[in-house]
Design an enzyme around this catalytic site. Structure first.
Site, short mmCIF file in Angstrom:
data_model
loop_
_atom_site.label_atom_id
_atom_site.label_comp_id
_atom_site.label_asym_id
_atom_site.label_seq_id
_atom_site.Cartn_x
_atom_site.Cartn_y
_atom_site.Cartn_z
N LYS A 112 -50.80 -48.96 -3.11
CA LYS A 112 -50.73 -49.67 -1.83
C LYS A 112 -49.41 -49.33 -1.13
O LYS A 112 -48.34 -49.46 -1.73
CB LYS A 112 -50.78 -51.18 -2.07
CG LYS A 112 -52.09 -51.65 -2.65
CD LYS A 112 -52.99 -52.24 -1.60
CE LYS A 112 -54.29 -52.70 -2.22
NZ LYS A 112 -55.33 -52.95 -1.23
N ASP A 121 -53.20 -46.43 0.07
CA ASP A 121 -53.97 -47.41 0.84
C ASP A 121 -53.02 -48.26 1.68
O ASP A 121 -52.26 -49.06 1.14
CB ASP A 121 -54.80 -48.30 -0.09
CG ASP A 121 -55.78 -49.17 0.67
OD1 ASP A 121 -55.74 -49.18 1.93
OD2 ASP A 121 -56.59 -49.86 0.01
N GLU A 176 -55.86 -44.13 3.00
CA GLU A 176 -56.93 -45.08 3.31
C GLU A 176 -56.47 -46.06 4.39
O GLU A 176 -55.41 -46.66 4.28
CB GLU A 176 -57.25 -45.84 2.00
CG GLU A 176 -58.50 -46.68 2.04
CD GLU A 176 -58.85 -47.14 0.61
OE1 GLU A 176 -58.75 -46.34 -0.34
OE2 GLU A 176 -59.21 -48.31 0.47
N ASP A 218 -61.91 -47.89 5.20
CA ASP A 218 -62.29 -48.99 4.32
C ASP A 218 -62.58 -50.24 5.17
O ASP A 218 -63.74 -50.58 5.41
CB ASP A 218 -61.19 -49.24 3.29
CG ASP A 218 -61.53 -50.37 2.33
OD1 ASP A 218 -62.66 -50.88 2.38
OD2 ASP A 218 -60.67 -50.75 1.52
N LYS A 227 -68.07 -49.95 -0.17
CA LYS A 227 -68.20 -51.12 -1.05
C LYS A 227 -69.66 -51.54 -0.95
O LYS A 227 -70.05 -52.23 0.00
CB LYS A 227 -67.28 -52.24 -0.57
CG LYS A 227 -65.79 -51.94 -0.67
CD LYS A 227 -64.98 -53.13 -0.19
CE LYS A 227 -63.54 -53.08 -0.65
NZ LYS A 227 -62.69 -52.21 0.17
MG MG Z 1 -58.71 -50.26 0.84
#
Ligand code: MG
Length: 330
Positions: A136, A165, A191, A216, A240
């Site tokens: 992250k 991300d 991302e 995402d 997802k």
């Molecule tokens: Mg993500």
């Protein structure tokens, strides 16, 4: 075939709060679905909306379940909110699942903690055999994070790669600076560099820099996937499955467009994850590391899937026992 339908709402504390763009997320809420066919077969599904992704609330799912009644045809299509439809379709598919899948294995991405802690965390994960790492960014000071990217890159052997991300944390200037330095680092993709809604910026970044951009948060539900596909999105789709009403249809469109797809957890329980992973194992495109290195995740381990390992096999997925989670949700 007529099935008996039942559902159980759950409220599960995470082992540790999950950091999101909207602040800490402490408790997972959703609904487990159970279908029992006349021949005794049982199918399972989970409706697990992610707060902030804008599909539906858990109250709406509960209301949809209540209005369904106690009986249902195993092949009937039911209207309703996104995650509810996903769960119902998963339970129906479960009734027809075939046991004889090839015993293939898919790589799994390891999660690294944000900030400096990533440097220590990457070592044992490399030793365990992980080669794809998710980190992250956009969490701390930009200069510190960029220096850490170099330190982290230096620890990676040939062939290992990082997924950065940003969870939509950057504006154009920041995103451009990051993408400049990512160009000569082992970065598989960045991302969601900019927030959902900044479609032109995301498209511009994808066109201007060599490092692929992954969507995402920009993908919440079937409509978003269709829209980005129609616009010829050249980057990665982080899918997802739990947040898609008609998973098979969405994946067929992505496959026809030869899109790059990364299957990812929505931090659902093992029940929903089992259905999501079934889609991942059925995907015919080039395999990319699964974003399912999330377990152990819940304070109550009965809701967890298999602990994160460098590879996940179809047998591992089939071994997930939804009934244990169902009983625990009582
Ligand atoms: Mg993500």
């Amino acid at each position: 075939m007529t099935c008996r339908f039942a559902y159980r709402r759950y409220r599960l504390p995470f082992k540790a709060p999950v950091r999101t763009a909207h602040g800490p997320w402490t408790t997972r809420e959703g609904v487990l679905l159970r279908l029992e066919a006349e021949d005794g077969k049982i199918g399972w599904g989970e409706a697990a909306p992610v707060p902030g992704f804008g599909t539906e609330t858990v109250d709406e799912i509960e209301a949809a379940c209540r209005s369904l009644g106690e009986r249902l045809e195993s092949d009937s299509k039911i209207a309703g909110p996104t995650c509810f439809r996903n769960a119902l379709a998963a339970a129906q598919e479960y009734l027809h699942e075939e046991s004889g899948k090839p015993s293939e294995a898919l790589p799994v991405a390891a999660l690294l903690p944000a900030g400096h802690a990533a440097l220590a965390a990457v070592v044992p994960r490399l030793e365990a055999g992980f080669r794809t790492f998710k980190w992250k960014v956009g969490v701390g000071d930009q200069g510190d994070e960029m220096a850490l990217l170099d330190d982290l890159s230096a620890k990676l052997p040939e062939g290992a790669r990082l997924r950065l991300d940003a969870n939509g944390a950057w504006d154009r200037r920041r995103a451009e600076r990051w993408l400049e330095i990512c160009a000569d680092r082992p970065v598989e993709f960045v991302e969601q560099p900019a927030p959902r809604g900044n479609d032109d910026l995301l498209r511009g970044l994808a066109a201007d820099f060599p490092t692929p951009i992954a969507l995402d948060e920009s993908l919440a539900g079937d409509g978003d996937i269709a829209r980005w596909l129609d616009s010829g999105w050249p980057g990665v789709f982080v899918v997802k499955p739990a947040l898609i009403a008609e998973v098979a249809g969405a994946l067929a469109r992505l496959s026809a467009a030869r899109s790059a797809v990364v299957f990812s957890s929505a931090l659902e329980t093992a029940v929903g994850a089992r259905a999501a992973l079934r889609s991942a194992f059925a995907w015919a495109g080039p395999p990319r590391a699964l974003g399912f290195g999330v377990w152990p995740l819940f304070a109550d381990a009965r809701f967890d899937g298999p602990s994160a390992a460098p590879f996940l096999r179809w047998e591992d997925v089939r071994r997930i026992d939804p009934e244990a989670a169902w009983n625990a949700a009582n």
